[in-house]
Design a protein around this motif. Structure first.
Motif, mmCIF file in Angstrom:
data_model
loop_
_atom_site.group_PDB
_atom_site.id
_atom_site.type_symbol
_atom_site.label_atom_id
_atom_site.label_comp_id
_atom_site.label_asym_id
_atom_site.label_seq_id
_atom_site.Cartn_x
_atom_site.Cartn_y
_atom_site.Cartn_z
ATOM 1 N N GLU A 72 -5.286 41.621 29.940
ATOM 2 C CA GLU A 72 -3.923 41.567 29.818
ATOM 3 C C GLU A 72 -3.325 41.858 28.459
ATOM 4 O OE1 GLU A 72 -2.141 40.289 32.119
ATOM 5 O OE2 GLU A 72 -3.973 39.607 33.445
ATOM 6 N N SER A 73 -4.201 42.987 27.722
ATOM 7 C CA SER A 73 -3.566 43.487 26.612
ATOM 8 C C SER A 73 -3.339 45.383 26.911
ATOM 9 C CB SER A 73 -4.943 43.507 25.506
ATOM 10 O OG SER A 73 -5.050 42.104 25.235
ATOM 11 N N VAL A 74 -2.559 45.617 26.205
ATOM 12 C CA VAL A 74 -2.221 47.130 26.259
ATOM 13 C C VAL A 74 -2.058 47.761 24.801
ATOM 14 C CG1 VAL A 74 -0.563 46.802 27.958
ATOM 15 C CG2 VAL A 74 0.283 46.553 25.731
ATOM 16 N N CYS A 75 -2.307 49.132 24.642
ATOM 17 C CA CYS A 75 -2.281 49.737 23.138
ATOM 18 C C CYS A 75 -0.788 49.978 22.992
ATOM 19 C CB CYS A 75 -2.828 51.035 23.473
ATOM 20 S SG CYS A 75 -4.574 51.054 23.860
ATOM 21 N N ALA A 76 -0.518 49.299 21.976
ATOM 22 C CA ALA A 76 0.923 49.347 21.598
ATOM 23 C C ALA A 76 1.196 49.618 20.016
ATOM 24 C CB ALA A 76 1.672 48.173 21.957
ATOM 25 N N SER A 77 2.538 49.767 19.505
ATOM 26 C CA SER A 77 2.862 50.120 18.257
ATOM 27 C C SER A 77 3.521 48.622 17.612
ATOM 28 C CB SER A 77 3.895 51.201 17.935
ATOM 29 O OG SER A 77 3.404 52.261 18.433
ATOM 30 N N GLU A 131 7.235 47.546 5.733
ATOM 31 C CA GLU A 131 6.019 47.031 5.082
ATOM 32 C C GLU A 131 4.797 47.691 5.747
ATOM 33 O OE1 GLU A 131 4.096 44.313 2.499
ATOM 34 O OE2 GLU A 131 6.131 44.359 2.570
ATOM 35 N N GLN A 132 4.755 47.912 7.039
ATOM 36 C CA GLN A 132 3.505 48.537 7.663
ATOM 37 C C GLN A 132 4.108 48.745 9.113
ATOM 38 O OE1 GLN A 132 0.268 46.191 8.205
ATOM 39 N NE2 GLN A 132 1.133 44.276 9.309
ATOM 40 N N LEU A 133 3.292 50.024 9.597
ATOM 41 C CA LEU A 133 3.048 50.184 10.740
ATOM 42 C C LEU A 133 1.965 50.679 11.490
ATOM 43 C CD1 LEU A 133 4.736 51.430 13.552
ATOM 44 C CD2 LEU A 133 5.008 53.523 12.226
ATOM 45 N N VAL A 134 1.505 50.061 12.490
ATOM 46 C CA VAL A 134 0.118 50.316 13.222
ATOM 47 C C VAL A 134 -0.018 50.560 14.658
ATOM 48 C CG1 VAL A 134 -1.014 48.609 11.343
ATOM 49 C CG2 VAL A 134 -0.487 47.807 13.700
ATOM 50 N N TYR A 135 -0.870 51.239 15.198
ATOM 51 C CA TYR A 135 -1.087 51.455 16.507
ATOM 52 C C TYR A 135 -2.237 50.634 16.915
ATOM 53 C CZ TYR A 135 -1.337 53.672 21.043
ATOM 54 O OH TYR A 135 -1.415 53.685 22.273
ATOM 55 N N ARG A 136 -2.288 49.613 17.669
ATOM 56 C CA ARG A 136 -3.054 48.706 17.948
ATOM 57 C C ARG A 136 -3.756 48.903 19.329
ATOM 58 N NH1 ARG A 136 -1.025 42.894 17.145
ATOM 59 N NH2 ARG A 136 -1.079 43.414 15.192
ATOM 60 N N VAL A 137 -5.182 49.254 19.128
ATOM 61 C CA VAL A 137 -6.072 49.486 20.553
ATOM 62 C C VAL A 137 -6.849 48.079 20.592
ATOM 63 C CG1 VAL A 137 -7.680 50.930 21.552
ATOM 64 C CG2 VAL A 137 -6.215 51.639 19.637
#
Length: 921
Positions: free
Chosen positions: A618-623, A702-708
């Motif tokens: 149920e998870s996706v790669c997202a910003s 503050e921050q920006l991440v791409y979560r895998v």
């Protein structure tokens, strides 16, 4: 041919001042400024100037004066100021000792209206923000810049200066705000040493910004100097290569070529790419000397390239001014300037030219003695070369282009007759203009005209232009079969197998009618290829092909392929091609190895290999992002715009446009992703772009991440560094990030450990069911980071950092050049900017992951011979590299590239908003 004079015939004198026939000890008005200095500065030697102290800076502290890098020649103690007359003002800076200008940068940042919201843009509260005039003496030469209310920079007024004892006097003509009590403006003064190669130490003294007001205004008119002429004075000019060549070859004229001149402070510019060779100024003062060829009447002239610098040159005979040439058309063209009145000269009589402007290369091509004055030619505002194009794939879409004689913003008016009625705008000051008109009827005839705007705001128009929205029919491909050599170089020390390569191949006009008549070979065997047309010539023939294929190249070798085309060439179909399915607003792709979905929000989901889920359930790669107020945003909930840009058998490209959205639907910024999948590959390429598209002027991030959300994070992760070593992350809640270009940081158990080094840009898991992730040009685009968490791996595109981390550096050097957007623990990003990061998500077997990441960092490129690129004329008339024919030019290009790389390393020109740029004002 004209007669060439080999002995010297003319003197060119360049200086911050002038040749002065004045008693050097005379000070008639008793104001402490000698008359010869007043002549340079443009002040009146018969009226005393009343300078008042506006900045009392004092000496640096005793502790500072005892430091090894203290330099008294850069330590100014006070600044005095006064109004001279008209728009002319005078400053006097007193130093701790005699100023040494050769290695000094002295800036007067003048906020002419004392308003930070107009003029030069910069961080709020920064001393230089709001500057209208940046008046400088750099390396002993005066220079300046002017910032309009929107912050656009152009050349500023002439800056003249003299040194008297411990003081530097500077004058300039500027517009300051005035009220009934006098002049009122804000001033910031900065003085520092010019950076020396290999040294990080540099003496710097600054005043801070302060308001200067109640400055008395003089009712005197300003003194008119030769340098104050803004248009040619008793001088005529012409331009145009055919015109200049005719004058040069006239046998009645005498020409002194650039390499026959006696030079002091000049040298031949061997690295020039201009049509006429020339000399360049290499010192604050320079001369070019010679004498008249024979007795007679001559119009003295010279040829010089008119670039963006504001250059003025005075003609003198017997030390008397005859005229002034003003090179300020700025049209990047070589001009000929000559005295409109002929001068009677005796054989061997000496004449002089004196450079009166504030800067510039002064690229003199030659000096000419003309029997007759040429015909004067001025730059006329005009719209020219209107043309239209309609491609076969877009029959209702027309591209109209045109040129203007002067860079300006333009518009195109069009309609079904010459009353027009519709308007398409082309913003931006440029010479080549284009608009795209859509929704036109292919069966109708249309009329149009282009409208330009001159420097003074008036408009000028083209003649009526008639066009149709009818595409040409594609011509037939040439009958015979030909081949274009395609080389794929492997820069790595490991072999690369089955690696996807995509590259553009140009074709000359009229050669190729259809991409179906092209195939790729290695030897006699055909290679599966995806070949698409991306551009066509006006006649409908193919201009560019985009070729995708899988390459096998040994370590350090070049793979040789042939692109065969002709009317009989036919490409075989590709077996086991990509499977692409669009349904319910989602796109499902099967590469044969990976299966994944791009969901309605534009995120990667349901990623599988051999039936095994590669992402958490149920998870996706997202910003994900956090702003300076601790509000959070992500791309999970917003509806995305999804477009399938390429749908081929070997490669698919999906463009996703979404927004980082908060809990109440508020938008932080736009995110665009191009997701690329390849047949048979166990990896995906993601080009992640963030765009500051919201109306606020600055966004503080503050921050920006791409979560895998990789499921197996409880394993050992390897982060390679430049030089062959690596960082090991052994549990969740650990990270590695690049803090500066030469410093990395590891974090484990909440403890930071900084060390010298550069992270290559990949993180690789040991676990058989793990993955590897890479970011191209990772350390070069610092700050960057990888974090292993219980929820997966986060790519720190803009990783969080401590307040004060980058604020401690001097504003003018590191703070201004490198860290201007890293303030108070935040990323300060301006509206309109965008940044793209190239990411790799690899799910190969553990033994192959390192190699895949290495190939991603140094990708294989498919190139054709330089002669084919140039011969196709897609870049117009460009000659291929030829070290025999263009020896000096090619050596200069090589030297410049090498020097650029060295300078970039020496000046630390890296960072997310710096890498690839050239710093300078």
């Amino acid at each position: 041919m004209s007669r060439t004079i080999c002995q010297p015939v003319l003197v060119l004198l360049l200086s911050a001042g002038y040749c002065l026939a004045v008693d050097s000890s005379l000070d008639r008005d008793g104001d402490g400024i000698r008359d010869d200095h007043e002549k340079v500065l443009g002040t009146d030697p018969q009226h005393a100037e009343s300078l008042r102290v506006v900045v009392d800076d004092g000496l640096e502290s005793e502790q500072r004066r005892g430091a090894t890098d203290y330099d008294a020649t850069k330590d100014f103690t006070k600044i005095e100021f006064c109004h001279v007359g008209g728009d002319r003002y005078l400053w006097r800076a007193t130093f701790a000792t005699v100023p040494r200008l050769d290695d000094t940068v002295f800036h007067l940042y003048v906020d002419a209206d004392a308003d930070d919201s107009t003029g030069r843009q910069g961080p709020e509260g920064a001393a230089s923000t709001g500057t209208e005039y940046m008046l400088s003496v750099v390396g002993g030469r005066g220079t300046s810049g002017f910032y309009d209310p929107d912050g656009n920079r152009t050349n500023g007024p002439a800056v003249t200066h003299v040194v008297v004892g411990n003081a530097l006097l500077v004058s300039a003509d500027i517009e300051l705000r005035r009220d009934d009590r006098g002049a009122r403006f804000a001033l910031y003064v900065l003085c520092h040493a010019i950076a020396q190669p290999g040294s990080d130490q540099r003496m710097s003294d600054a005043s801070g910004k302060r308001i200067i007001e109640n400055v008395p205004l003089s009712d005197r008119a300003k003194v008119l100097r030769p340098a104050d002429h803004t248009t040619n004075y008793h001088v005529q000019a012409t331009f145009g290569n055919h015109v200049l060549q005719k004058i040069e070859t006239d046998k009645a004229n005498f020409v002194v070529p650039h390499d026959k001149l006696e030079m002091h402070g000049f040298e031949i510019d061997h690295s020039t790419s201009r049509r006429w060779p020339h000399v360049k100024l290499t010192a604050a003062v320079g001369t070019i000397a010679a004498r008249a060829p024979q007795a007679g009447r001559f119009h003295i002239g010279f040829m010089m390239y008119d670039d963006s610098n504001d250059e003025r040159i005075g003609f003198y005979v017997d030390n008397a001014l005859q005229g002034v040439a003003v090179a300020n058309v700025d049209n990047n063209t070589t001009w000929l300037y000559w005295l409109e009145q002929a001068v009677e000269l005796t054989e061997g009589e000496r004449v002089e030219l004196r450079a009166l402007g504030s800067g510039g290369k002064h690229g003199i091509c030659n000096v000419q003695f003309l029997r007759k004055p040429p015909e004067t030619r001025t730059l006329q505002n005009a719209v020219m070369h209107l043309t239209s194009a309609c491609l076969a794939q877009d029959p209702d879409r027309v591209t109209v282009s045109w040129t203007t004689s002067w860079p300006c913003a333009t518009k195109f008016e069009y309609g079904v007759d010459n009353s027009y009625g519709e308007t398409a705008k082309h913003d931006g000051n440029c010479l080549v203009h284009r608009v795209v008109l859509e929704g036109l009827d292919p069966q109708r005839e249309y009329h149009g005209r282009a409208v330009g705007r001159s420097r003074d705001g008036s408009t000028y128009v083209s003649e009526d232009f008639v066009f149709r929205a009818t595409p040409p029919r594609s011509p037939a491909t040439r009958a015979d079969t030909r081949e274009v050599q395609l080389a794929v170089r492997n820069p790595l020390d490991i072999a690369v197998d089955n690696w996807p390569v995509t590259g553009g191949v140009p074709f000359p006009q009229g050669q190729l009618g259809s991409s179906d008549q092209v195939r790729l070979l290695v030897g006699d065997a055909e290679v599966p290829a995806q070949i698409e047309t991306t551009a066509r010539w006006p006649d409908g023939s193919i201009k560019w092909l985009l070729v995708t294929f899988s390459a096998d190249v040994a370590a350090g070798k070049i793979g040789q392929y042939q692109l065969q085309y002709g009317s009989q060439a036919r490409r075989a179909s590709v077996s086991k091609s990509l499977s692409i399915d669009e349904q319910d607003g989602e796109i499902k792709i099967d590469t044969g190895t990976l299966q994944f979905t791009i969901d309605r929000a534009g995120n990667l989901a349901q990623l599988e290999r051999k039936g095994r889920l590669l992402l958490r359930q149920e998870s996706v790669c997202a910003s994900h992002a956090t702003d300076s107020e601790s509000a959070t945003y992500n791309t999970l909930g917003s509806q995305a715009n999804i477009a399938l840009e390429e749908r081929g058998p070997l490669r698919a490209v999906v463009k996703v446009t979404s927004w980082l959205t908060g809990s109440h639907g508020e938008r932080l910024m736009r995110v665009e992703k191009r997701i690329m999948a390849y047949r048979g590959a166990a990896f995906l390429r993601v080009q992640h772009t963030f765009v500051l598209d919201q109306p606020r002027k600055f966004t503080n991030l503050e921050q920006l991440v791409y979560r895998v959300p990789i499921p197996e994070t409880a394993t050992t992760w390897h982060v390679p560094t430049v030089g062959g070593s690596e960082i090991t992350l052994q549990h969740a809640d650990s990270s590695a990030w690049q803090r500066f270009d030469r410093e990395l940081v590891t974090v484990a158990g909440g403890k930071e450990t900084p060390s010298p080094g550069r992270i290559v840009g990949s993180i690789v898991a040991d676990h058989p069911d793990g993955a590897s992730i890479a970011v191209r040009d990772f350390w070069q685009n610092y700050p960057k980071g990888f974090s292993v968490t219980e929820d997966g791996v986060e790519i720190g595109l803009c990783p969080d950092f401590d307040a004060g981390r980058y604020d401690q550096f001097p504003f003018e050097k590191e703070g201004h050049q490198l860290y201007y957007y890293l303030l108070d623990g935040r990323y300060r990003l301006k509206h309109g900017m965008s940044k793209t990061h190239d990411l790799l998500l690899c799910f190969e077997d553990s033994a192959k992951r390192q190699a895949v990441c290495a190939a991603f960092q140094q990708p294989l490129l498919a190139t054709v011979p330089a002669s084919w690129y140039c011969g196709s004329r897609v870049f117009y008339d460009v000659a291929p590299r030829d070290t025999a024919k263009f020896k000096l030019y090619e050596e200069a290009i090589d030297n410049n590239l090498e020097a650029y790389a060295e300078r970039r390393e020496r000046q630390h020109d890296f960072g997310m908003l710096n890498y690839g740029d050239w710093y300078g004002e």
